[in-house]
Structure formats: structure tokens, C-alpha cells
Design a protein around this motif. Structure first.
Motif, PDB file in Angstrom:
ATOM      1  N   PRO A 111      12.366   2.781 -11.586  1.00  0.00           N
ATOM      2  CA  PRO A 111      13.068   4.059 -11.471  1.00  0.00           C
ATOM      3  C   PRO A 111      12.108   5.182 -11.086  1.00  0.00           C
ATOM      4  O   PRO A 111      11.106   5.420 -11.754  1.00  0.00           O
ATOM      5  CB  PRO A 111      13.633   4.269 -12.887  1.00  0.00           C
ATOM      6  N   GLY A 112      12.400   5.846  -9.978  1.00  0.00           N
ATOM      7  CA  GLY A 112      11.567   6.955  -9.541  1.00  0.00           C
ATOM      8  C   GLY A 112      10.215   6.538  -8.999  1.00  0.00           C
ATOM      9  O   GLY A 112       9.347   7.393  -8.817  1.00  0.00           O
ATOM     10  N   TRP A 113      10.031   5.255  -8.737  1.00  0.00           N
ATOM     11  CA  TRP A 113       8.730   4.791  -8.255  1.00  0.00           C
ATOM     12  C   TRP A 113       8.899   3.997  -6.957  1.00  0.00           C
ATOM     13  O   TRP A 113       9.217   2.795  -6.973  1.00  0.00           O
ATOM     14  CB  TRP A 113       8.031   3.921  -9.299  1.00  0.00           C
ATOM     15  N   PRO A 114       8.664   4.631  -5.804  1.00  0.00           N
ATOM     16  CA  PRO A 114       8.829   3.961  -4.517  1.00  0.00           C
ATOM     17  C   PRO A 114       7.549   3.365  -3.957  1.00  0.00           C
ATOM     18  O   PRO A 114       7.561   2.817  -2.851  1.00  0.00           O
ATOM     19  CB  PRO A 114       9.305   5.105  -3.611  1.00  0.00           C
ATOM     20  N   HIS A 115       6.432   3.486  -4.688  1.00  0.00           N
ATOM     21  CA  HIS A 115       5.130   3.126  -4.125  1.00  0.00           C
ATOM     22  C   HIS A 115       4.661   1.738  -4.543  1.00  0.00           C
ATOM     23  O   HIS A 115       3.497   1.527  -4.878  1.00  0.00           O
ATOM     24  CB  HIS A 115       4.088   4.179  -4.513  1.00  0.00           C
ATOM     25  N   ALA A 116       5.569   0.779  -4.509  1.00  0.00           N
ATOM     26  CA  ALA A 116       5.223  -0.598  -4.861  1.00  0.00           C
ATOM     27  C   ALA A 116       4.501  -1.270  -3.702  1.00  0.00           C
ATOM     28  O   ALA A 116       4.528  -0.810  -2.558  1.00  0.00           O
ATOM     29  CB  ALA A 116       6.490  -1.378  -5.199  1.00  0.00           C
ATOM     30  N   ALA A 117       3.850  -2.378  -4.010  1.00  0.00           N
ATOM     31  CA  ALA A 117       3.215  -3.177  -2.961  1.00  0.00           C
ATOM     32  C   ALA A 117       4.269  -3.616  -1.945  1.00  0.00           C
ATOM     33  O   ALA A 117       5.410  -3.927  -2.303  1.00  0.00           O
ATOM     34  CB  ALA A 117       2.534  -4.395  -3.567  1.00  0.00           C
ATOM     35  N   GLY A 119       5.984  -1.989  -0.150  1.00  0.00           N
ATOM     36  CA  GLY A 119       7.071  -1.034  -0.069  1.00  0.00           C
ATOM     37  C   GLY A 119       8.241  -1.329  -0.984  1.00  0.00           C
ATOM     38  O   GLY A 119       9.139  -0.494  -1.124  1.00  0.00           O
ATOM     39  N   GLY A 120       8.256  -2.491  -1.641  1.00  0.00           N
ATOM     40  CA  GLY A 120       9.413  -2.779  -2.488  1.00  0.00           C
ATOM     41  C   GLY A 120       9.259  -4.024  -3.328  1.00  0.00           C
ATOM     42  O   GLY A 120      10.249  -4.714  -3.618  1.00  0.00           O
ATOM     43  N   LEU A 121       8.038  -4.350  -3.748  1.00  0.00           N
ATOM     44  CA  LEU A 121       7.824  -5.555  -4.555  1.00  0.00           C
ATOM     45  C   LEU A 121       8.584  -5.453  -5.870  1.00  0.00           C
ATOM     46  O   LEU A 121       8.433  -4.481  -6.614  1.00  0.00           O
ATOM     47  CB  LEU A 121       6.331  -5.748  -4.827  1.00  0.00           C
ATOM     48  N   ASP A 122       9.403  -6.475  -6.152  1.00  0.00           N
ATOM     49  CA  ASP A 122      10.158  -6.522  -7.400  1.00  0.00           C
ATOM     50  C   ASP A 122       9.785  -7.796  -8.153  1.00  0.00           C
ATOM     51  O   ASP A 122       9.006  -8.619  -7.649  1.00  0.00           O
ATOM     52  CB  ASP A 122      11.669  -6.443  -7.139  1.00  0.00           C
ATOM     53  N   PRO A 123      10.309  -7.998  -9.380  1.00  0.00           N
ATOM     54  CA  PRO A 123       9.934  -9.192 -10.148  1.00  0.00           C
ATOM     55  C   PRO A 123      10.194 -10.507  -9.420  1.00  0.00           C
ATOM     56  O   PRO A 123       9.399 -11.450  -9.529  1.00  0.00           O
ATOM     57  CB  PRO A 123      10.766  -9.064 -11.416  1.00  0.00           C
ATOM     58  N   ALA A 124      11.286 -10.568  -8.662  1.00  0.00           N
ATOM     59  CA  ALA A 124      11.572 -11.797  -7.920  1.00  0.00           C
ATOM     60  C   ALA A 124      10.509 -12.025  -6.847  1.00  0.00           C
ATOM     61  O   ALA A 124      10.069 -13.163  -6.611  1.00  0.00           O
ATOM     62  CB  ALA A 124      12.962 -11.723  -7.287  1.00  0.00           C
ATOM     63  N   GLY A 125      10.080 -10.965  -6.213  1.00  0.00           N
ATOM     64  CA  GLY A 125       9.025 -11.078  -5.210  1.00  0.00           C
ATOM     65  C   GLY A 125       7.702 -11.491  -5.826  1.00  0.00           C
ATOM     66  O   GLY A 125       6.942 -12.268  -5.225  1.00  0.00           O
ATOM     67  N   ARG A 215      -1.072  10.121  -1.301  1.00  0.00           N
ATOM     68  CA  ARG A 215      -0.761  11.524  -1.614  1.00  0.00           C
ATOM     69  C   ARG A 215      -0.307  11.667  -3.055  1.00  0.00           C
ATOM     70  O   ARG A 215      -0.625  12.650  -3.724  1.00  0.00           O
ATOM     71  CB  ARG A 215       0.300  12.052  -0.651  1.00  0.00           C
ATOM     72  N   TRP A 216       0.462  10.673  -3.545  1.00  0.00           N
ATOM     73  CA  TRP A 216       0.877  10.714  -4.957  1.00  0.00           C
ATOM     74  C   TRP A 216      -0.361  10.683  -5.854  1.00  0.00           C
ATOM     75  O   TRP A 216      -0.473  11.450  -6.807  1.00  0.00           O
ATOM     76  CB  TRP A 216       1.796   9.544  -5.290  1.00  0.00           C
ATOM     77  N   LEU A 217      -1.290   9.797  -5.550  1.00  0.00           N
ATOM     78  CA  LEU A 217      -2.508   9.696  -6.342  1.00  0.00           C
ATOM     79  C   LEU A 217      -3.317  10.990  -6.280  1.00  0.00           C
ATOM     80  O   LEU A 217      -3.846  11.449  -7.290  1.00  0.00           O
ATOM     81  CB  LEU A 217      -3.364   8.530  -5.843  1.00  0.00           C
ATOM     82  N   ALA A 218      -3.385  11.582  -5.084  1.00  0.00           N
ATOM     83  CA  ALA A 218      -4.159  12.817  -4.931  1.00  0.00           C
ATOM     84  C   ALA A 218      -3.571  13.948  -5.768  1.00  0.00           C
ATOM     85  O   ALA A 218      -4.298  14.838  -6.217  1.00  0.00           O
ATOM     86  CB  ALA A 218      -4.216  13.220  -3.463  1.00  0.00           C
ATOM     87  N   GLY A 219      -2.266  13.903  -5.989  1.00  0.00           N
ATOM     88  CA  GLY A 219      -1.631  14.918  -6.818  1.00  0.00           C
ATOM     89  C   GLY A 219      -1.669  14.603  -8.296  1.00  0.00           C
ATOM     90  O   GLY A 219      -1.249  15.431  -9.113  1.00  0.00           O
ATOM     91  N   THR A 220      -2.159  13.408  -8.643  1.00  0.00           N
ATOM     92  CA  THR A 220      -2.149  12.963 -10.043  1.00  0.00           C
ATOM     93  C   THR A 220      -3.548  12.885 -10.640  1.00  0.00           C
ATOM     94  O   THR A 220      -3.764  13.311 -11.780  1.00  0.00           O
ATOM     95  CB  THR A 220      -1.463  11.580 -10.150  1.00  0.00           C
ATOM     96  N   VAL A 221      -4.498  12.320  -9.898  1.00  0.00           N
ATOM     97  CA  VAL A 221      -5.868  12.198 -10.391  1.00  0.00           C
ATOM     98  C   VAL A 221      -6.550  13.563 -10.276  1.00  0.00           C
ATOM     99  O   VAL A 221      -6.637  14.120  -9.178  1.00  0.00           O
ATOM    100  CB  VAL A 221      -6.659  11.151  -9.584  1.00  0.00           C
TER     101      VAL A 221
END
Length: 259
Positions: A111-117, A119-125, A215-221
Motif C-alpha cells: 500500500p502506497g509503495w510503487p518502488h518494488a523491484a 516495478g511490481g514484484l509481489d509475493p507470487a513473483g 528521488r524517494w530515497l533522496a527525500g528520505t535519507v
């Protein structure tokens, strides 16, 4: 025991390769980096069941064994995940800076996290990839290496063969268990508490991390610098080695005290 190979003198620079990779992946830049730094290339555990926690412990053992102080920790891909775990568990007492190359703090979607490996790695993947690593390691290694080059490019077949051969030095069990373990971790909160200077390196044409996770990381770290390599995918140190060496060297010169 994790293998390691030191070269050069100066500020310690610890290179940590990623999943199904060895220190050979850093060959295009290791020599140039060693011209002004004490480069220590660390090998992740490639045999038996492997976890991020075990890899971070073995990294800490190398740092302690070599009595490294003020070291710059450079992790690529899953090697960056190991660097995150190291900082979370052992702190920054021996670390002066972090270079995170092409990695996401969470590998799976949520939820709210689009930055998976991918572009969309899920548990089945995750389960599909884990199974392929165990049952068809040659196909897994070939796909991993080819998919690491920039989208829209045709990598040199001799280089693909060389890197794939390195990937096959991992046991299928180690590759599968380390990947599955990493896929269950989430370092978003921990990275928000990082206290050392941080450089984030990402490839604009990455197929492994096609979203703008840098960019997400740059805004977080806190205080992190972001460098996006326009002509690179997941392997900026292979695809743009001169730019990579210059970027890392300049960052260390600006960020690490030599007093």
C-alpha cells in the motif's frame, strides 16, 4: 567466512556486490578507485542458506578484522541492502559515508509503495524467482545479468557470458534463500535515521528499478545526494565506469574528513 580482497591505500572504501554477483562485477572501476582509496571488495556468502543478517554480520567481521575506521560503505543492489542492515545493527562507528547503488528499501509492492523491484514484484513473483534460482540456476543467472543492462541496449555477449559465469559461482540454495529473505525486509524507516553522508546512484534506464525510487530515497535519507546516470541501467559502474569513478571519488573527497 566472507571473502575479501584489499587494494590501494587511503580512505577505506568497502565494495559489496549484489545477489548472484561477485567482486568481479566491480572490475571496470575497482582499479581506478584503488588509485586513491583502500578498496576492500567483500564477497557475500555464496554457499548454503544465506540471509541479509548473516551477510551483514560477515561484513562486520571483515570491517573489524581489517580494523577499518572511517570507511565508506558502497553497496550495489542487494549489497546495498546488506549495507542498510549493517548500519541498522552495528551503527556508523566505523563508517564515514554510504554509497547506495541501484537499490530500493523495500523490494515488494505494498500500500502506497510503487518502488518494488521490476516495478511490481509481489509475493507470487518472489516465489517464482526463488524457485527458478533453485531449479534452473543457469536461466536465473542469464536473465539476471541481461536484465541488469540498460533498457533498449544490446550488451556485449562476451561480457554477459563472463558475468553469468560469475553468478553461477553461487550455490542455488544461497541465491534463493538470500533473495527470499531480502524480499521480506523493509528499510524505509531505518534509512530515514541514517546519520552519515549518503550518495545515491541510480540508472535512468534501469529495468530492475524502473520507478523513481532514487528521488524517494533522496527525500528520505537526511542530506542525501542523488546522481542519476542517463545511459545506465542497473550496472552504472559497468555501463558508465568513468562517470561512476568520478562521482564516487568526488563524493568521498567532499564528504569524508581526512583529519
Amino acid at each position: 567466512m566472507t571473502g575479501y580482497e584489499p587494494h590501494g591505500t587511503g580512505t577505506p572504501l568497502v565494495l559489496v556486490p549484489g545477489l548472484a554477483a561477485t567482486g568481479r562485477f566491480f572490475a571496470p572501476v575497482a582499479g581506478e578507485l584503488a588509485a586513491g582509496h583502500r578498496v576492500v571488495t567483500v564477497e557475500l556468502p555464496r554457499h548454503g542458506p544465506a540471509t541479509v543478517r548473516r551477510a551483514a554480520q560477515e561484513l562486520a567481521d571483515v570491517v573489524d578484522r581489517l580494523d577499518l575506521r572511517g570507511a565508506v560503505l558502497l553497496g550495489w543492489s542487494l549489497g546495498a541492502t546488506v549495507a542498510y542492515e549493517y548500519l541498522d545493527r552495528f551503527g556508523a562507528g566505523r563508517i564515514s559515508a554510504l554509497v547506495s547503488v541501484e537499490q530500493s528499501p523495500r523490494l515488494t509492492v505494498g500500500p502506497g509503495w510503487p518502488h518494488a523491484a521490476f516495478g511490481g514484484l509481489d509475493p507470487a513473483g518472489v516465489e517464482r524467482l526463488r524457485t527458478t534460482a533453485l531449479t534452473d540456476p543457469a536461466a536465473f543467472a542469464d536473465s539476471l545479468v541481461r536484465g541488469s543492462f540498460a533498457a533498449g541496449t544490446e550488451p556485449d555477449e562476451a561480457l554477459v557470458a563472463e558475468l553469468t559465469a560469475e553468478a553461477l559461482r553461487w550455490s542455488p540454495e544461497a541465491c534463493a534463500t538470500l533473495f527470499a529473505d531480502a524480499a521480506g525486509l523493509d528499510f524505509r524507516a531505518g534509512l530515514a535515521a541514517v546519520t552519515v553522508p549518503t550518495l545515491l546512484v541510480h540508472g535512468a534506464r534501469s529495468r530492475v528499478y524502473p520507478t523513481d525510487v532514487g528521488r524517494w530515497l533522496a527525500g528520505t535519507v537526511p542530506g542525501a545526494e542523488l546522481r542519476v546516470f542517463a545511459d545506465s541501467g542497473h550496472l552504472p559502474f559497468v555501463e558508465q565506469p568513468d562517470d561512476f569513478v568520478r562521482t564516487v571519488t568526488d563524493f568521498i573527497a567532499r564528504s569524508v574528513s581526512h583529519a
